[in-house]
Design a protein around this motif. Structure first.
Motif, short mmCIF file in Angstrom:
data_model
loop_
_atom_site.label_atom_id
_atom_site.label_comp_id
_atom_site.label_asym_id
_atom_site.label_seq_id
_atom_site.Cartn_x
_atom_site.Cartn_y
_atom_site.Cartn_z
N TRP A 161 1.17 -1.05 0.21
CA TRP A 161 -0.10 0.16 -0.03
C TRP A 161 0.74 0.91 -0.18
O TRP A 161 1.59 1.40 0.55
CB TRP A 161 -0.84 -0.25 1.36
CG TRP A 161 -1.92 1.31 1.04
CD1 TRP A 161 -1.33 2.48 1.73
CD2 TRP A 161 -3.29 1.64 0.82
NE1 TRP A 161 -1.62 3.83 1.70
CE2 TRP A 161 -2.97 3.01 1.06
CE3 TRP A 161 -3.88 1.15 -0.38
CZ2 TRP A 161 -4.21 4.34 0.51
CZ3 TRP A 161 -4.65 1.81 -0.80
CH2 TRP A 161 -4.54 3.03 -0.09
N SER A 162 0.27 1.97 -0.47
CA SER A 162 0.88 3.22 -0.60
C SER A 162 0.57 4.97 -1.02
O SER A 162 -0.64 4.38 -1.82
CB SER A 162 2.54 3.45 -2.04
OG SER A 162 1.32 2.98 -2.91
N ASP A 163 0.62 5.93 -0.56
CA ASP A 163 -0.60 7.02 -1.33
C ASP A 163 -0.48 7.28 -2.31
O ASP A 163 0.41 6.92 -2.79
CB ASP A 163 -0.08 8.36 -0.46
CG ASP A 163 -0.33 7.83 1.94
OD1 ASP A 163 -1.11 7.23 2.10
OD2 ASP A 163 0.78 8.09 2.28
N PRO A 164 -1.20 7.63 -2.82
CA PRO A 164 -1.71 7.85 -3.94
C PRO A 164 -1.49 10.16 -4.28
O PRO A 164 -0.47 10.23 -3.32
CB PRO A 164 -3.48 8.29 -4.21
CG PRO A 164 -4.02 9.08 -2.78
CD PRO A 164 -3.10 8.12 -1.77
N PRO A 165 -0.62 9.63 -5.31
CA PRO A 165 -0.31 10.67 -5.62
C PRO A 165 -0.80 12.39 -4.89
O PRO A 165 -2.24 12.03 -5.02
CB PRO A 165 -0.22 11.52 -7.13
CG PRO A 165 -0.64 9.69 -7.30
CD PRO A 165 -1.03 9.36 -6.52
N ASN A 166 0.06 12.85 -4.55
CA ASN A 166 -0.81 14.37 -4.04
C ASN A 166 -0.69 14.97 -4.95
O ASN A 166 -0.08 16.67 -4.41
CB ASN A 166 0.69 14.83 -2.67
CG ASN A 166 0.13 15.97 -2.03
OD1 ASN A 166 -1.00 15.58 -1.72
ND2 ASN A 166 1.17 16.40 -1.04
N THR A 167 -1.42 15.62 -5.65
CA THR A 167 -2.02 16.27 -6.60
C THR A 167 -3.12 16.06 -6.90
O THR A 167 -4.11 15.38 -6.44
CB THR A 167 -0.86 16.13 -8.29
OG1 THR A 167 -1.22 14.78 -8.79
CG2 THR A 167 0.54 16.37 -7.63
N GLY A 168 -3.52 16.33 -8.59
CA GLY A 168 -5.01 16.80 -8.56
C GLY A 168 -6.14 17.74 -7.40
O GLY A 168 -5.40 18.55 -6.48
N VAL A 169 -7.03 17.70 -7.91
CA VAL A 169 -7.87 17.91 -7.30
C VAL A 169 -9.12 17.22 -6.38
O VAL A 169 -8.77 15.99 -5.81
CB VAL A 169 -9.38 18.45 -8.48
CG1 VAL A 169 -8.65 19.76 -9.54
CG2 VAL A 169 -10.41 17.30 -9.31
N LEU A 170 -9.53 17.85 -5.56
CA LEU A 170 -10.56 16.85 -4.73
C LEU A 170 -11.99 17.31 -4.90
O LEU A 170 -12.47 18.49 -5.41
CB LEU A 170 -10.41 18.38 -3.10
CG LEU A 170 -9.45 17.85 -2.30
CD1 LEU A 170 -9.39 18.64 -0.45
CD2 LEU A 170 -9.47 16.60 -1.89
#
Length: 306
Positions: free
Chosen positions: A87-96
């Motif tokens: 498990w790894s965190d998703p990319p810290n980019t993109g929208v909310l």
């Protein structure tokens, strides 16, 4: 050579008799122009039909390839994939994005989005999300549905799933993260992320439960290696036949033949027919229970229909 024989040879070698590819004179004289046009139309129609059939079969095969690739994610990974799945965190980019905003990207929209474990992906390039049975995954978070494969379970309430099944959901998440055509859009505010994009308790349940699931399935595999599942054949009139083969135990060298016994798995709690060495079964009859009407040293056991 006689004159009659010479006339036959000449007839066969004469281009006027049809060797040039044109219809022989006797046949051409019987076929009208309309008949020839009709024959040409029939041949053309058959060619079009065959071409359309081949194209449609190719499209089905191409679509089936992607469906098959996804369906294999609905089953539990094998031991190696469980160990290697991290498990790894998703990319810290993109929208909310809110659930209401996500709902606009359904199968009829210009862009098609879905969410799994709160991660939003653009799956516009996947035709199965527009026309196929995977359409119920889009425009919402259907994390539970990814594990069950049931449209009625299309919900993000992941804590309703036992931790033993979470490796399947994480496997689906990794599938979308690494897909060459699907792209990460952002995070969904709701079950897994708050309005600031921070993890919720449900996401922590997935992360912790996934690690426990890896241990669980490793234990199951190790146990199955020591006590392989019985072979089984069922017939309506005769009932069930359970049997074991001596080559089923690969972990260590056998000391005695394998026999079928009922055993409660100490990890899953399920009752299963397992193959166990006869000297072990006779020593621990409470753990390895003999089936009714079966010889205690027989490698095959017949259970009559109820």
């Amino acid at each position: 050579m006689s004159a009659k024989r010479e006339r036959k040879v000449e007839a066969r070698s004469n281009p006027a008799a049809g060797s040039s590819g044109e219809p022989p004179p006797y046949l051409a004289s019987k076929l009208s122009a309309d008949t020839l046009d009709t024959l040409r139309l029939v041949v053309f129609s058959i060619g079009v039909a065959v071409t359309a059939f081949l194209v449609s079969k190719f499209a089905v095969v191409s679509n089936f390839g992607e469906v098959a690739e996804q369906k294999k994610r609905t089953s539990l990974p094998n031991e190696d994939s469980i160990e290697n799945l991290v498990w790894s965190d998703p990319p810290n980019t993109g929208v909310l994005m809110t659930e209401e905003e996500l709902s606009k990207y359904d199968r009829n929209a210009e862009k098609v989005y879905l969410s799994i474990i709160g991660e939003i992906y653009d799956v516009t390039s996947g035709e199965i999300y527009r026309e196929g049975g995977y359409g119920y995954f889009v425009a919402n978070d259907c994390s539970v549905g990814f594990q069950t494969g049931n449209p009625e379970n299309c919900t993000s309430k992941i804590t309703e799933l036992p931790y033993q099944t979470l490796d399947s959901v994480v496997g689906w998440s990794m599938f979308y993260r690494t897909h060459e055509n699907y792209t990460f859009v952002g995070k969904l505010i709701g079950e897994f992320y708050d309005e600031n994009g921070e993890p919720t308790e449900s996401l922590k349940y997935v992360v912790d439960g996934f690690e426990k699931a890896k241990v669980y399935h490793k234990q199951i595999e190790d146990d199955r290696a020591n006590f392989p599942t019985c072979r089984k054949l069922w017939k309506r009139e005769e009932g069930s036949t359970l049997w074991c083969k001596d080559n089923m135990l690969q972990v260590r060298k056998r000391k005695s033949p394998l026999v079928p016994r009922m055993r409660t798995n100490p990890i899953s709690g399920k009752e299963l027919c397992v193959c166990v060495e006869v000297h072990v079964a006779l020593k621990d009859k409470d753990t390895f229970r003999l089936y009714d009407n079966c010889d205690q040293e027989s490698q095959e056991c017949k259970i009559p229909p109820k």
